[in-house]
Design an enzyme around this catalytic site. Structure first.
Site, PDB file in Angstrom:
ATOM      1  N   ASN A   1     -10.575  -0.336  -0.155  1.00  0.00           N
ATOM      2  CA  ASN A   1      -8.938  -0.077  -0.065  1.00  0.00           C
ATOM      3  C   ASN A   1      -8.591  -0.534  -1.403  1.00  0.00           C
ATOM      4  O   ASN A   1      -8.589  -1.829  -1.660  1.00  0.00           O
ATOM      5  CB  ASN A   1      -8.710  -0.999   1.296  1.00  0.00           C
ATOM      6  CG  ASN A   1      -7.223  -0.911   1.507  1.00  0.00           C
ATOM      7  OD1 ASN A   1      -6.492  -0.903   0.473  1.00  0.00           O
ATOM      8  ND2 ASN A   1      -6.915  -1.273   2.671  1.00  0.00           N
TER       9      ASN A   1
ATOM     10  N   HIS B   1      -3.054   6.527   2.673  1.00  0.00           N
ATOM     11  CA  HIS B   1      -3.469   5.480   1.952  1.00  0.00           C
ATOM     12  C   HIS B   1      -4.753   5.160   2.512  1.00  0.00           C
ATOM     13  O   HIS B   1      -5.183   5.409   3.600  1.00  0.00           O
ATOM     14  CB  HIS B   1      -2.406   4.074   2.569  1.00  0.00           C
ATOM     15  CG  HIS B   1      -3.279   2.899   2.438  1.00  0.00           C
ATOM     16  ND1 HIS B   1      -3.544   2.281   1.361  1.00  0.00           N
ATOM     17  CD2 HIS B   1      -2.996   1.862   3.232  1.00  0.00           C
ATOM     18  CE1 HIS B   1      -4.076   1.146   1.370  1.00  0.00           C
ATOM     19  NE2 HIS B   1      -3.653   0.963   2.764  1.00  0.00           N
TER      20      HIS B   1
ATOM     21  N   CYS C   1       0.822  -1.320   0.155  1.00  0.00           N
ATOM     22  CA  CYS C   1      -0.173  -0.010  -0.039  1.00  0.00           C
ATOM     23  C   CYS C   1       0.896   1.367   0.081  1.00  0.00           C
ATOM     24  O   CYS C   1       0.292   2.525  -0.274  1.00  0.00           O
ATOM     25  CB  CYS C   1      -0.912   0.094   1.206  1.00  0.00           C
ATOM     26  SG  CYS C   1      -2.052  -1.578   1.106  1.00  0.00           S
TER      27      CYS C   1
END
Length: 332
Positions: free
Chosen positions: A283, A253, A113
C-alpha cells in the site's frame, strides 16, 4: 477561455530496496502466510536514504522527458503526500527547486490515500480556466518513515513510492480526457491518523516537538470502504448515464487486495477490470493510483474509460473518470 485538459505524460518510481514478508517477520510477530492471506501483499519497497522529495524529483524528470518539456515550461507543481519532507516548506517547493522549475508555483495537498485524485482534480481546474498551461501532479509517500514496526496491523501493509502526470490545456475539445469527477469527505479523524502533534501544556525547557506514528483501525476502514465506495462509484457513473460495465478499467487505491476483490464483487465486475500493483509494491497510499496509471499507459493498453478511485484518512474519497483513448503515448 475554458480549455480542454489532457494528460501529456506519466511516470513513476519505486525504491530499489525490496522488503519481503519474511523480512518483516524478523522484526514483528507475523508471517508471509498471514500477510498474503489478509492483504495479498508479497513485497514492498522502502526508501532507505531517500525522502519524499527525492522520489518526486525522479518522477518529475522522467515525466518531463516523456513530454519533451523543460522544467521551465511548467506553470504549476502539486504534490499529494502525508509523508512530506517537512511541514514547511512544502515538498512541492522542494521539488520545484531541485528540478529548476523557475516559472512555476507549487504547493502540497494532504488527502491521504485519496491525495492523487484530489491533487489531479485541483490541477485540472487551474489548467481548464486557461490561466495556466501545464501542471505537474505527483503523489509520493515515504510511508516507511512513519511506521510503528511494533504495530503489525498497520506496518505490514505499507510501502514507498511515487507517481505522477503532466497535464496541459488544449484548444481542441476532442483532446479533453477529463469526463467527470466526484470528491467527498466523511469527517472522522480517528479511523486513520498520522503525525499528530500534541498541543503545548506548559512552558518548560524540556519541551520539544514530537509526532506520533501512523495508525489505522483496519476493521473500521474495511467496513467504511465496503459501505461507501461501491455506492460512490455507482452514483458518479449514474450521474453520467453510465454503469460499471461501461468502464474499461478501474484504478483503485492500492489498499488491500482483499478489499479490491470486495469492491469488484459489489460492482459485479471481474477482478481483471481492476489495475493492481499492491502484490509487489504494498500500500503506497496516495502514490498507488498514479503508479498504476503509469503502468497501464506504458503497457499501451488503449482503454477508453478509466476510473481513478481513492479513499483514505479524513475520511476523504473521490473518483475521476478519464477517457484514456485520447492519450497520445510518446514513449518508445
Amino acid at each position: 477561455m475554458s480549455k480542454a485538459v489532457k494528460i501529456m505524460a506519466s511516470a513513476h518510481y519505486v525504491p530499489k530496496h525490496v522488503v519481503t514478508n519474511e523480512d518483516l517477520s524478523q522484526v514483528m510477530e507475523t508471517s508471509d502466510k498471514w500477510i498474503q492471506a489478509h492483504t495479498g501483499i508479497k513485497t514492498r519497497h522502502f526508501a532507505l536514504g531517500e525522502n519524499t522529495s527525492d522520489m518526486c524529483v525522479k518522477v518529475a524528470k522522467r515525466a518531463l522527458k516523456e513530454a519533451g518539456l523543460s522544467s521551465s515550461e511548467l506553470d504549476l507543481i502539486i504534490v499529494a503526500t502525508i509523508t512530506p519532507d517537512s511541514l514547511t516548506p512544502s515538498t512541492a517547493a522542494r521539488v520545484q527547486q531541485k528540478i529548476g522549475a523557475d516559472k512555476a508555483f507549487s504547493f502540497d495537498i494532504s488527502a491521504a490515500c485519496a491525495g492523487f485524485v484530489f491533487a489531479l482534480s485541483t490541477a485540472e481546474k487551474f489548467i481548464r480556466n486557461g490561466s495556466y498551461k501545464r501542471a505537474l501532479v505527483i503523489a509520493a509517500e515515504t510511508n516507511s518513515k512513519m511506521m510503528d514496526f511494533k504495530d503489525r496491523t498497520s506496518a505490514v501493509f505499507f510501502g514507498d513510492g511515487a507517481g505522477g502526470v503532466i497535464i496541459e490545456g488544449a484548444d481542441n475539445p476532442e483532446d479533453d480526457m477529463f469526463v467527470a469527477e466526484k470528491l467527498k469527505t466523511q469527517a472522522d479523524a480517528e479511523v486513520i491518523h498520522s503525525g499528530r502533534i500534541s498541543p503545548l501544556r506548559e512552558i518548560a525547557a524540556e519541551n520539544y516537538p514530537s509526532i506520533d506514528a501512523f495508525y489505522q483501525d483496519g476493521h473500521a476502514v474495511f467496513d467504511f470502504v465496503n459501505a461507501v465506495i461501491p455506492e460512490h462509484i455507482e452514483t458518479l457513473l449514474e450521474e453520467n448515464s453510465l454503469i460499471p460495465q461501461d468502464l474499461d478499467l478501474i484504478i483503485p487505491h492500492q489498499a488491500n487486495l482483499r478489499l479490491i476483490e470486495k469492491i469488484a464483487a459489489q460492482l459485479e465486475l471481474p477482478l481483471e477490470k481492476f489495475a493492481t500493483n499492491i502484490e509487489t509494491n504494498g500500500n503506497t497510499s496516495s502514490a498507488g493510483i498514479p503508479i498504476s496509471l503509469d503502468e497501464v499507459l506504458r503497457q499501451k493498453r488503449q482503454q477508453g474509460l478509466i476510473l481513478l478511485t481513492g479513499f483514505g484518512a479524513g475520511l476523504a474519497y473521490g473518483s475521476i473518470l478519464l477517457d484514456i483513448s485520447r492519450f497520445k503515448y510518446t514513449c518508445k
